[in-house]
Structure formats: C-alpha cells, structure tokens
Design a protein around this motif. Structure first.
Motif, PDB file in Angstrom:
ATOM      1  N   UNK A  68     104.227 -42.125  47.751  1.00 31.51           N
ATOM      2  CA  UNK A  68     103.242 -43.207  47.636  1.00 31.51           C
ATOM      3  C   UNK A  68     103.202 -43.737  46.204  1.00 31.51           C
ATOM      4  N   UNK A  69     103.207 -42.811  45.247  1.00 31.28           N
ATOM      5  CA  UNK A  69     103.178 -43.202  43.839  1.00 31.28           C
ATOM      6  C   UNK A  69     104.420 -44.005  43.482  1.00 31.28           C
ATOM      7  N   UNK A  70     105.574 -43.489  43.884  1.00 26.50           N
ATOM      8  CA  UNK A  70     106.821 -44.130  43.466  1.00 26.50           C
ATOM      9  C   UNK A  70     106.974 -45.515  44.068  1.00 26.50           C
ATOM     10  N   UNK A  71     106.592 -45.658  45.349  1.00 27.24           N
ATOM     11  CA  UNK A  71     106.732 -46.966  46.003  1.00 27.24           C
ATOM     12  C   UNK A  71     105.797 -48.004  45.387  1.00 27.24           C
ATOM     13  N   UNK A  72     104.538 -47.597  45.147  1.00 28.95           N
ATOM     14  CA  UNK A  72     103.595 -48.546  44.563  1.00 28.95           C
ATOM     15  C   UNK A  72     103.878 -48.794  43.089  1.00 28.95           C
ATOM     16  N   UNK A  73     104.245 -47.725  42.369  1.00 26.50           N
ATOM     17  CA  UNK A  73     104.463 -47.845  40.935  1.00 26.50           C
ATOM     18  C   UNK A  73     105.751 -48.604  40.616  1.00 26.50           C
ATOM     19  N   UNK A  86     101.249 -51.316  36.607  1.00 23.55           N
ATOM     20  CA  UNK A  86     101.632 -50.362  37.645  1.00 23.55           C
ATOM     21  C   UNK A  86     100.727 -49.133  37.629  1.00 23.55           C
ATOM     22  N   UNK A  87     100.411 -48.619  36.432  1.00 26.99           N
ATOM     23  CA  UNK A  87      99.550 -47.444  36.314  1.00 26.99           C
ATOM     24  C   UNK A  87      98.161 -47.731  36.853  1.00 26.99           C
ATOM     25  N   UNK A  88      97.609 -48.886  36.492  1.00 28.79           N
ATOM     26  CA  UNK A  88      96.258 -49.240  36.929  1.00 28.79           C
ATOM     27  C   UNK A  88      96.151 -49.248  38.451  1.00 28.79           C
ATOM     28  N   UNK A  89      97.190 -49.715  39.102  1.00 31.40           N
ATOM     29  CA  UNK A  89      97.173 -49.777  40.576  1.00 31.40           C
ATOM     30  C   UNK A  89      97.501 -48.428  41.221  1.00 31.40           C
ATOM     31  N   UNK A  90      98.438 -47.685  40.637  1.00 30.93           N
ATOM     32  CA  UNK A  90      98.966 -46.479  41.288  1.00 30.93           C
ATOM     33  C   UNK A  90      98.362 -45.177  40.779  1.00 30.93           C
ATOM     34  N   UNK A  91      97.393 -45.224  39.860  1.00 32.84           N
ATOM     35  CA  UNK A  91      96.847 -44.003  39.265  1.00 32.84           C
ATOM     36  C   UNK A  91      96.313 -42.985  40.288  1.00 32.84           C
ATOM     37  N   UNK A  92      95.561 -43.397  41.314  1.00 32.99           N
ATOM     38  CA  UNK A  92      95.086 -42.409  42.286  1.00 32.99           C
ATOM     39  C   UNK A  92      96.213 -41.608  42.935  1.00 32.99           C
ATOM     40  N   UNK A  93      97.333 -42.253  43.222  1.00 35.47           N
ATOM     41  CA  UNK A  93      98.456 -41.532  43.842  1.00 35.47           C
ATOM     42  C   UNK A  93      99.023 -40.505  42.881  1.00 35.47           C
ATOM     43  N   UNK A  94      99.013 -40.823  41.580  1.00 32.83           N
ATOM     44  CA  UNK A  94      99.523 -39.893  40.576  1.00 32.83           C
ATOM     45  C   UNK A  94      98.599 -38.687  40.424  1.00 32.83           C
ATOM     46  N   UNK A  95      97.287 -38.944  40.420  1.00 32.78           N
ATOM     47  CA  UNK A  95      96.314 -37.854  40.308  1.00 32.78           C
ATOM     48  C   UNK A  95      96.447 -36.906  41.491  1.00 32.78           C
TER      49      UNK A  95
END
Length: 208
Positions: A19-24, A63-72
C-alpha cells in the motif's frame, strides 16, 4: 525470526508495504517530470541541478504527506512480534486492524506520527535517488558510454540506489525508531537522535 515466529515472519507488514509503495511511488515518481517542468525556466532546454533537487524534494514531501499512515502501519506491524500459534497472540490481527488500533489508541494523528523526519528522509532519498539517476543516465548518454536501453537504466538505477541508501540511512533509522516508539519515549525526532548517539554511538545511524 523463522525459528521463533514461523517462515512467514520475514513478510510481516507486506500488505501495508505494498500500500505504501503504490501510493508513495505513484506520487513521487509519477509527478517528478511534471513538477520539474514547473520549476524549469521558460526557454531552457535542460533542467538544472537545482531544479531537479527542488522537484525531488517537492514530490517527496507530497508523497509522504499522503502515504504516511501506510508507512506507520508497515513499521508498527513489522515490529510487532508473533510468539504464539494463533493470530490473537499478536497486537494487530491484520493490516486494517493496525490502522484501527493506532487511530483508537493514539488518535488519527497517530497515523501521521513521524511525518517530519519522514519528509526529511524522503526528500534526501528523492534527491539522491531520482536526481542521481537522472544525472547518471544523462552523462552515460552524453559520453556515448551506453545507449538508451536496459543496461543504461540498470547502471543508473544501481548508482542512484547506492547513493540514496548511504546518504539517507541516518534519517531512516531515526524515522523508524521514532515512528515505532511508544508515546512518551521520545519528545521529538531530535530527542530520538540525541538519545541514540548518547546510548549507542554514531554507528547506530547505519544499523541495518
């Protein structure tokens, strides 16, 4: 890990990682050329190094602002240890449960914990990776060392990945430690960095 948690343990957090990689990646790489054109002065044939760095930082931050929850969730899920035979022995039963649990226990803001160090980390990675790749490929073509084909892209990507990893490792370690820390352990990413140096020495920044 395989002995204590089973053969699937190295793939903990795979769903969140995808999820992180696709969105980020879709934002970071997909918007890079468009943003680079925005920063490029009118009439200029080629983008300058400064323009490429600005474009890399901008798309990385977006990218970080949008994908941060997936990274956490990825970091938390990977760090949660499974010691028993059933799924109930783990803090999170699945990726979606991890989102819900973090939001319930720490509030929605908990899903964006560590955004600032992650933006710093990804700005560095984006500059070192995308910009280095851009420059390496350009030079290989300019000096006729390779043509615009798979070997050229591979060499450029290999060099870019190596540079990005070496440069970004300290920020990456601090980001991961801070995101995975229980509430109250660190006051800020800077506090996390200072405590790491004091307790483990500067080599801790290159752990892993």
């Amino acid at each position: 890990m395989v002995r204590t948690e089973g053969p699937c343990s190295p793939y903990n957090g795979l769903v969140a990682g995808l999820q992180r990689q696709m969105s980020f990646a879709s934002i970071r790489i997909g918007l890079y050329d468009s943003v680079k054109q925005v920063y490029t002065p009118k009439g200029a044939d080629n983008s300058s190094l400064t323009t490429r760095i600005l474009a890399g930082c901008t798309t990385g931050a977006m990218a970080v602002t949008c994908a941060q929850p997936t990274d956490v969730v990825k970091v938390r899920f990977q760090a949660s240890i499974h010691l028993g035979p059933s799924r109930s022995d783990r803090k999170y039963s699945g990726t979606m449960d991890a989102y819900r649990t973090i939001a319930r226990e720490e509030g929605v803001r908990g899903l964006w914990k560590g955004t600032l160090p992650n933006i710093m980390r990804n700005a560095i990675v984006n500059c070192a990776e995308v910009v280095t790749y851009d420059i390496l490929k350009e030079k290989l073509l300019d000096y006729h060392l390779l043509t615009d084909n798979f070997p050229c892209h591979f060499v450029s990507a290999f060099g870019a990945g190596f540079c990005a990893t070496v440069v970004a490792s300290p920020v990456d370690v601090v980001k991961t430690r801070y995101m995975n820390s229980p509430p109250g352990r660190y006051f800020s990413p800077l506090d996390c960095m200072i405590k790491m140096v004091a307790q483990e020495g500067p080599t801790a920044f290159y752990k892993g």
